[in-house]
Write a protein that holds these residues in place. Structure first.
Motif, PDB file in Angstrom:
ATOM      1  N   PRO A  28       0.928  -1.219  -0.010  1.00  9.66           N
ATOM      2  CA  PRO A  28       0.004   0.060  -0.080  1.00  9.66           C
ATOM      3  C   PRO A  28       0.800   1.132   0.264  1.00  9.66           C
ATOM      4  O   PRO A  28       0.486   2.089  -0.693  1.00  9.66           O
ATOM      5  N   LYS A  29       1.919   1.225   0.744  1.00 14.31           N
ATOM      6  CA  LYS A  29       2.737   2.436   0.778  1.00 14.31           C
ATOM      7  C   LYS A  29       3.395   2.825  -0.576  1.00 14.31           C
ATOM      8  O   LYS A  29       3.458   3.858  -1.066  1.00 14.31           O
ATOM      9  N   ALA A  30       3.901   1.603  -1.349  1.00 10.53           N
ATOM     10  CA  ALA A  30       4.532   1.631  -2.411  1.00 10.53           C
ATOM     11  C   ALA A  30       3.405   2.136  -3.618  1.00 10.53           C
ATOM     12  O   ALA A  30       3.910   2.981  -4.368  1.00 10.53           O
ATOM     13  N   ASN A  31       2.182   1.742  -3.391  1.00 11.66           N
ATOM     14  CA  ASN A  31       1.228   2.193  -4.377  1.00 11.66           C
ATOM     15  C   ASN A  31       0.898   3.792  -4.018  1.00 11.66           C
ATOM     16  O   ASN A  31       0.680   4.409  -5.318  1.00 11.66           O
ATOM     17  N   LEU A  32       1.105   4.062  -2.898  1.00 10.74           N
ATOM     18  CA  LEU A  32       0.669   5.631  -2.556  1.00 10.74           C
ATOM     19  C   LEU A  32       2.016   6.645  -2.931  1.00 10.74           C
ATOM     20  O   LEU A  32       1.665   7.729  -3.738  1.00 10.74           O
ATOM     21  N   VAL A  33       3.262   6.032  -3.046  1.00 12.15           N
ATOM     22  CA  VAL A  33       4.381   6.639  -3.613  1.00 12.15           C
ATOM     23  C   VAL A  33       4.122   7.008  -5.209  1.00 12.15           C
ATOM     24  O   VAL A  33       4.260   8.026  -5.517  1.00 12.15           O
ATOM     25  N   THR A  34       3.702   5.787  -5.837  1.00 15.98           N
ATOM     26  CA  THR A  34       3.554   5.777  -7.227  1.00 15.98           C
ATOM     27  C   THR A  34       2.482   6.845  -7.751  1.00 15.98           C
ATOM     28  O   THR A  34       2.297   7.741  -8.432  1.00 15.98           O
TER      29      THR A  34
END
Lengths: 238, 118
Positions: free
Chosen positions: A212-218
């Protein structure tokens, strides 16, 4: 001069030994921070528990108004977030006196452990709330406003501003479309997913928030890029 | 002696016919100008609120994009300008929400950085 014998001699010897031992203790062995007794261990556990709960209570009370004030969080997510945080705050507030009235180190230690394992304020409760809000910020406002801007610009470029539909403008509009799709894909269901995690799940796997964090970064990077695309086209149409 | 012209009933009839004809020609010219005035401007006010930051307004702002008119009449420049202003408002809203998203994400990371073990 009378010689020292018998009990007096023993007493003097003992005092001498104690003096020697004390001197040795002072000069060669550092006194422990807490005496190695059951009552002292209980006291130290209680002190650490009080500090740990206080830190978490402060963090929770600081975060709760922020979610209340955030205009982008959906009503459902705000309700879920505030329920989690308020429940944790109440639970820790109730746990504090329990620990302080524990009579054995074993009981106090068990209760102290629950501050972390039962609530996971820093590892889960606060992060999942913040990441859900971060997703809502994008899904509830960024995506629809980008989509609205895209439609308006397409109409302008197909109509009164057709003469300004240059290659750079077309490239910006194409990228804008890609960015909107990217944000939509990255944030789909994200808030719901992270808000559903429990401390037990986090205890079982410390990586549940990684994706989820990686998705938010993107998604956030896409939002910034989309904003630049719109600025490029606006400048061209002025 | 004067023949039939502008005198008497015949004369007045002739004058009226000429006047009506002249009036018709003038009206036709004005009518063409009026007919090209185009439709009313797209109402950007119905688009998502540009500056409101209230929760209800923002959360219900997921409306379908409204299209600017493609009419090339007298009002097209004004309509395009209004639509571009709406795009600028969209851009501002995007910027604000993205800033909030960044702040929330950073706060989440800061919480994770704190020790949550005994």
């Amino acid at each position: 001069m009378r010689s020292i014998t018998g009990k007096a001699a023993i007493a003097i010897s003992t005092c001498g030994l104690l003096a020697a031992a004390t001197a040795a203790a002072v000069t060669t062995v550092a006194p422990p921070a807490f005496a190695d007794t059951a009552s002292s261990t209980l006291a130290s556990i209680k002190a650490k528990a009080a500090t740990a709960i206080s830190i978490r209570e402060s963090a929770l009370q600081s975060a709760i108004p922020a979610f209340t004030a955030n205009p982008y969080v959906t009503a459902a997510d705000r309700s879920a977030i505030l329920t989690t945080l308020n429940t944790d705050a109440s639970g820790l507030n109730a746990l504090a006196p329990v620990i302080q009235t524990d009579t054995t180190a074993a009981k106090a230690r068990s209760d102290y452990q629950s501050i972390f394992t039962q609530y996971r304020v820093f590892a889960l409760a606060l992060p999942q709330s913040r990441f859900a809000a971060s997703a809502d910020d994008l899904t509830g406002t960024v995506i629809p406003r980008l989509t609205d801007a895209q439609g308006r610009l397409e109409s302008l470029l197909a109509g009164p501003d057709s003469g300004k539909d240059t290659s750079p403008v077309q490239a910006a509009m194409s990228d804008l479309s890609s960015r909107i799709s990217g944000i939509t894909t990255a944030t789909a269901g994200l808030a719901t997913t992270v808000l559903a995690y429990t401390p037990a799940q986090w205890d079982a796997s410390h990586t549940i928030l990684v994706q989820p964090k990686a998705n938010l970064v993107t998604a956030r990077a896409d939002a910034r890029a989309a904003g630049r695309d719109i600025a490029t086209v606006i400048e061209a149409l002025k | 002696m004067r023949g039939p012209g502008l005198s008497g009933t015949a004369g007045r009839r002739s004058f009226m016919v000429a006047a009506i004809a002249a009036l018709a020609l003038t009206t036709a010219g004005c009518g063409r100008a009026v007919h090209t005035s185009g439709t009313g401007p797209t109402s950007p006010q119905t688009a998502p609120s540009a500056v409101s930051s209230t929760a209800s307004t923002v959360r219900t702002s997921a409306s379908s994009p409204s299209s600017a008119t493609t009419d090339v009449g007298m009002e097209s420049g004004t309509e395009a300008g209004t639509s571009l202003s709406a795009v600028q408002a969209d851009a501002q809203a995007v910027d604000g929400a993205t800033n909030q998203s960044d702040a929330d994400f950073d706060a989440g990371q800061a919480a994770q950085a704190q020790n949550d073990n005994p």
